[in-house]
Design a protein around this motif. Structure first.
Motif, PDB file in Angstrom:
ATOM      1  N   VAL A  66      -2.272  10.494  12.434  1.00 56.06           N
ATOM      2  CA  VAL A  66      -1.307  10.897  13.458  1.00 56.06           C
ATOM      3  C   VAL A  66      -1.836  12.079  14.246  1.00 56.06           C
ATOM      4  N   ARG A  67      -2.371  13.053  13.550  1.00 56.52           N
ATOM      5  CA  ARG A  67      -2.897  14.229  14.242  1.00 56.52           C
ATOM      6  C   ARG A  67      -4.089  13.860  15.135  1.00 56.52           C
ATOM      7  N   ARG A  68      -4.982  13.010  14.630  1.00 54.24           N
ATOM      8  CA  ARG A  68      -6.136  12.620  15.436  1.00 54.24           C
ATOM      9  C   ARG A  68      -5.700  11.867  16.690  1.00 54.24           C
ATOM     10  N   CYS A  69      -4.683  11.017  16.548  1.00 53.86           N
ATOM     11  CA  CYS A  69      -4.181  10.272  17.703  1.00 53.86           C
ATOM     12  C   CYS A  69      -3.642  11.222  18.763  1.00 53.86           C
ATOM     13  N   ALA A  70      -2.843  12.178  18.340  1.00 56.47           N
ATOM     14  CA  ALA A  70      -2.281  13.146  19.286  1.00 56.47           C
ATOM     15  C   ALA A  70      -3.390  13.945  19.954  1.00 56.47           C
ATOM     16  N   GLU A  71      -4.365  14.373  19.177  1.00 53.65           N
ATOM     17  CA  GLU A  71      -5.470  15.153  19.732  1.00 53.65           C
ATOM     18  C   GLU A  71      -6.248  14.346  20.761  1.00 53.65           C
ATOM     19  N   GLN A  72      -6.469  13.055  20.477  1.00 52.20           N
ATOM     20  CA  GLN A  72      -7.207  12.208  21.412  1.00 52.20           C
ATOM     21  C   GLN A  72      -6.441  12.050  22.717  1.00 52.20           C
ATOM     22  N   PHE A  73      -5.127  11.835  22.614  1.00 55.30           N
ATOM     23  CA  PHE A  73      -4.351  11.708  23.846  1.00 55.30           C
ATOM     24  C   PHE A  73      -4.347  13.022  24.619  1.00 55.30           C
ATOM     25  N   LEU A  74      -4.101  14.128  23.959  1.00 56.32           N
ATOM     26  CA  LEU A  74      -4.043  15.425  24.642  1.00 56.32           C
ATOM     27  C   LEU A  74      -5.375  15.750  25.312  1.00 56.32           C
ATOM     28  N   ALA A  75      -6.478  15.350  24.687  1.00 53.07           N
ATOM     29  CA  ALA A  75      -7.800  15.603  25.264  1.00 53.07           C
ATOM     30  C   ALA A  75      -8.020  14.827  26.554  1.00 53.07           C
ATOM     31  N   SER A  76      -7.248  13.760  26.764  1.00 50.83           N
ATOM     32  CA  SER A  76      -7.399  12.967  27.995  1.00 50.83           C
ATOM     33  C   SER A  76      -6.942  13.747  29.226  1.00 50.83           C
ATOM     34  N   GLY A  77      -6.100  14.765  29.009  1.00 53.95           N
ATOM     35  CA  GLY A  77      -5.582  15.538  30.130  1.00 53.95           C
ATOM     36  C   GLY A  77      -4.461  14.860  30.885  1.00 53.95           C
ATOM     37  N   GLU A  78      -4.057  13.667  30.431  1.00 49.33           N
ATOM     38  CA  GLU A  78      -2.999  12.917  31.104  1.00 49.33           C
ATOM     39  C   GLU A  78      -1.640  13.589  30.896  1.00 49.33           C
ATOM     40  N   PRO A  79      -0.744  13.456  31.871  1.00 55.03           N
ATOM     41  CA  PRO A  79       0.651  13.831  31.616  1.00 55.03           C
ATOM     42  C   PRO A  79       1.251  12.805  30.658  1.00 55.03           C
ATOM     43  N   LEU A  80       2.442  13.057  30.165  1.00 57.15           N
ATOM     44  CA  LEU A  80       3.135  12.089  29.317  1.00 57.15           C
ATOM     45  C   LEU A  80       4.593  12.065  29.741  1.00 57.15           C
ATOM     46  N   HIS A  81       4.959  10.984  30.403  1.00 53.05           N
ATOM     47  CA  HIS A  81       6.316  10.860  30.933  1.00 53.05           C
ATOM     48  C   HIS A  81       7.267  10.155  29.975  1.00 53.05           C
ATOM     49  N   VAL A  82       6.736   9.236  29.167  1.00 58.71           N
ATOM     50  CA  VAL A  82       7.573   8.515  28.207  1.00 58.71           C
ATOM     51  C   VAL A  82       6.776   8.292  26.921  1.00 58.71           C
ATOM     52  N   LEU A  83       7.403   8.617  25.796  1.00 53.46           N
ATOM     53  CA  LEU A  83       6.864   8.294  24.475  1.00 53.46           C
ATOM     54  C   LEU A  83       7.823   7.302  23.837  1.00 53.46           C
ATOM     55  N   VAL A  84       7.320   6.128  23.465  1.00 52.75           N
ATOM     56  CA  VAL A  84       8.152   5.118  22.809  1.00 52.75           C
ATOM     57  C   VAL A  84       7.723   5.027  21.348  1.00 52.75           C
ATOM     58  N   ASN A  85       8.534   5.584  20.468  1.00 60.40           N
ATOM     59  CA  ASN A  85       8.278   5.537  19.028  1.00 60.40           C
ATOM     60  C   ASN A  85       8.769   4.199  18.501  1.00 60.40           C
ATOM     61  N   ASN A  86       7.938   3.187  18.654  1.00 60.76           N
ATOM     62  CA  ASN A  86       8.328   1.806  18.405  1.00 60.76           C
ATOM     63  C   ASN A  86       7.870   1.263  17.058  1.00 60.76           C
ATOM     64  N   ALA A  87       6.708   1.642  16.588  1.00 62.47           N
ATOM     65  CA  ALA A  87       6.105   1.003  15.412  1.00 62.47           C
ATOM     66  C   ALA A  87       6.998   1.124  14.184  1.00 62.47           C
ATOM     67  N   GLY A  88       6.923   0.117  13.329  1.00 61.24           N
ATOM     68  CA  GLY A  88       7.695   0.168  12.103  1.00 61.24           C
ATOM     69  C   GLY A  88       7.324  -0.968  11.173  1.00 61.24           C
ATOM     70  N   LEU A  89       7.742  -0.848   9.935  1.00 67.55           N
ATOM     71  CA  LEU A  89       7.522  -1.908   8.960  1.00 67.55           C
ATOM     72  C   LEU A  89       8.797  -2.119   8.155  1.00 67.55           C
ATOM     73  N   ALA A  90       8.890  -3.282   7.545  1.00 70.00           N
ATOM     74  CA  ALA A  90      10.055  -3.621   6.727  1.00 70.00           C
ATOM     75  C   ALA A  90       9.606  -4.545   5.602  1.00 70.00           C
ATOM     76  N   GLY A  91      10.312  -4.501   4.490  1.00 68.70           N
ATOM     77  CA  GLY A  91      10.019  -5.408   3.394  1.00 68.70           C
ATOM     78  C   GLY A  91       8.726  -5.115   2.670  1.00 68.70           C
ATOM     79  N   GLN A  92       8.190  -3.907   2.830  1.00 67.80           N
ATOM     80  CA  GLN A  92       6.954  -3.531   2.158  1.00 67.80           C
ATOM     81  C   GLN A  92       7.220  -2.384   1.185  1.00 67.80           C
ATOM     82  N   ARG A  93       6.531  -2.408   0.074  1.00 68.44           N
ATOM     83  CA  ARG A  93       6.719  -1.399  -0.958  1.00 68.44           C
ATOM     84  C   ARG A  93       5.466  -0.554  -1.089  1.00 68.44           C
ATOM     85  N   GLY A  94       5.657   0.702  -1.527  1.00 68.39           N
ATOM     86  CA  GLY A  94       4.505   1.561  -1.745  1.00 68.39           C
ATOM     87  C   GLY A  94       4.750   2.964  -1.260  1.00 68.39           C
ATOM     88  N   ALA A  95       3.664   3.663  -0.966  1.00 69.86           N
ATOM     89  CA  ALA A  95       3.730   5.045  -0.497  1.00 69.86           C
ATOM     90  C   ALA A  95       2.688   5.255   0.589  1.00 69.86           C
TER      91      ALA A  95
END
Length: 290
Positions: free
Chosen positions: A74-103
Motif C-alpha cells: 500500500v505504501r509503495r503504491c501511494a509513493e509511486q502515484f505521488l511521484a507521478s506529480g499528478e493531481p488526484l480528483h477522485v479516489l475510488v476505494n473499490n477492491a475487496g474480497l469475500a468468502g476467503q479465510r486467513g490473515a
C-alpha cells in the motif's frame, strides 16, 4: 447518466482489473478521465488497459501495483502515484474480497485488512494530494451486508478468520467502510474533499470466486451485472447532484439512504479511526528507516 465531466480529471481506482472496478474504469475512460488502476496483477490488468485504449484514442491509463493485504505494498503504491506529480480528483476505494479465510501479511483478519485497513492507509497517504487537487472526492465501496453486523469485536480484527464462510468477517469489513466514509467527512470538513459510501448491490463478480461450487453458482443467479453494480460508484464519483453532499451512504439507485444504526454511531467511527491509526503506526514503527 447525468454527472460532471471527468475529462482531464485524474482518478485512481483500486481493484480495477475485474468486476465493478473494471466496469467503473471503462466508463470513466469513455468520459475522458486520466486513470490509475491499482491492482495486484499487471498481467490481469493489462486487458482492461488495452480495452480502454482501443475504445478511447489517446486515453491515459496507468497500472499501479497494489496488494491491499500488505501494508508495505500500500505504501509503495501511494509513493509511486505521488511521484507521478499528478493531481488526484477522485479516489475510488473499490477492491475487496469475500468468502476467503486467513490473515493479511501484517496479521489482520483477511477481509478486514484487505477491504478496510489497506484502504484506510492508502487514503491517508493520498490525502495531501487530494486536498491539493480540491474539489476532490473519495468513494468507499461498501455493501448492504453491513446492516447484518451488530457489533465490532476489536480483538477479532487482529487475528485470522474464524468463521467457515467468512460471512461475518465480510459484514464487519463493510461496516468499517461505512464508518470510515462518515468519519472522513467529519474530519475533512472545510478541506475540499468529499466522502461517499456506496452499496453496489449484490453483483455477480469475481469477489465470490472462493465460495465453493455449487453454492457460488446458485448465489450468482440472482445477482446483478457488474455494469449495474458500477452505477453507485460512478454516480458519487461524477454527479453534480452530490457535489455538496458529504459522508452519506448511497444505494444502487443512486439515492442516499440511512445506513445501519451502528454505522451512524460517531463514537464508534472515531474509535475505529483511532485504532486504525494505532495499528498502522505500529507497523510503520517497525519498518527500516522509520
Amino acid at each position: 447518466m447525468n454527472g460532471r465531466s471527468p475529462i482531464g480529471q485524474t482518478i485512481l481506482i483500486t481493484g480495477a482489473n475485474t468486476g465493478i472496478g473494471r466496469a467503473t474504469s471503462e466508463e470513466l475512460g469513455r468520459r475522458g478521465a486520466r486513470l490509475y488502476l491499482a491492482c495486484r496483477s499487471e498481467a490481469k490488468t493489462q486487458p482492461v488497459i488495452d480495452a480502454i485504449r482501443r475504445e478511447n484514442e489517446g486515453a491515459h491509463v496507468v497500472f499501479l501495483p497494489l496488494d491491499l493485504g500488505d501494508l508495505d505494498s500500500v505504501r509503495r503504491c501511494a509513493e509511486q502515484f505521488l511521484a507521478s506529480g499528478e493531481p488526484l480528483h477522485v479516489l475510488v476505494n473499490n477492491a475487496g474480497l469475500a468468502g476467503q479465510r486467513g490473515a493479511t501479511k501484517q496479521g489482520f483478519e483477511l477481509a478486514f485488512g484487505t477491504n478496510y485497513l489497506g484502504h484506510f492507509l492508502l487514503t491517508q497517504l493520498l490525502l495531501p494530494r487530494l486536498r491539493a487537487s480540491a474539489p476532490a472526492r473519495v468513494v468507499h465501496v461498501a455493501s448492504d451486508s453491513h446492516y447484518e453486523c451488530k457489533n465490532l469485536d476489536w480483538e477479532s480484527l487482529a487475528r485470522p478468520t474464524r468463521t467457515f464462510m467468512a460471512t461475518k468477517e465480510y459484514e464487519i469489513s463493510k461496516l468499517c467502510n461505512v464508518l470510515f466514509g462518515a468519519e472522513c467527512a467529519r474530519r475533512w470538513k472545510g478541506h475540499g474533499v468529499r466522502s461517499y459510501s456506496v452499496d453496489p448491490g449484490t453483483v455477480a463478480s469475481d469477489i465470490w470466486r472462493k465460495i465453493p461450487w455449487p453454492i457460488r453458482t446458485v448465489m450468482k443467479r440472482k445477482m446483478i451485472s457488474t455494469q449495474e453494480g458500477a452505477h453507485s460508484s460512478l454516480h458519487c464519483a461524477t454527479s453534480a447532484d452530490v457535489a455538496d453532499h458529504d459522508g452519506r451512504y448511497y444505494a444502487l439507485s443512486g439515492h442516499d439512504r440511512a445506513p445501519s444504526e451502528l454505522a451512524q454511531d460517531p463514537t464508534l467511527a472515531r474509535l475505529l479511526w483511532e485504532k486504525s491509526e494505532e495499528w498502522v503506526r505500529a507497523w510503520c514503527d517497525g519498518q527500516p528507516g522509520e
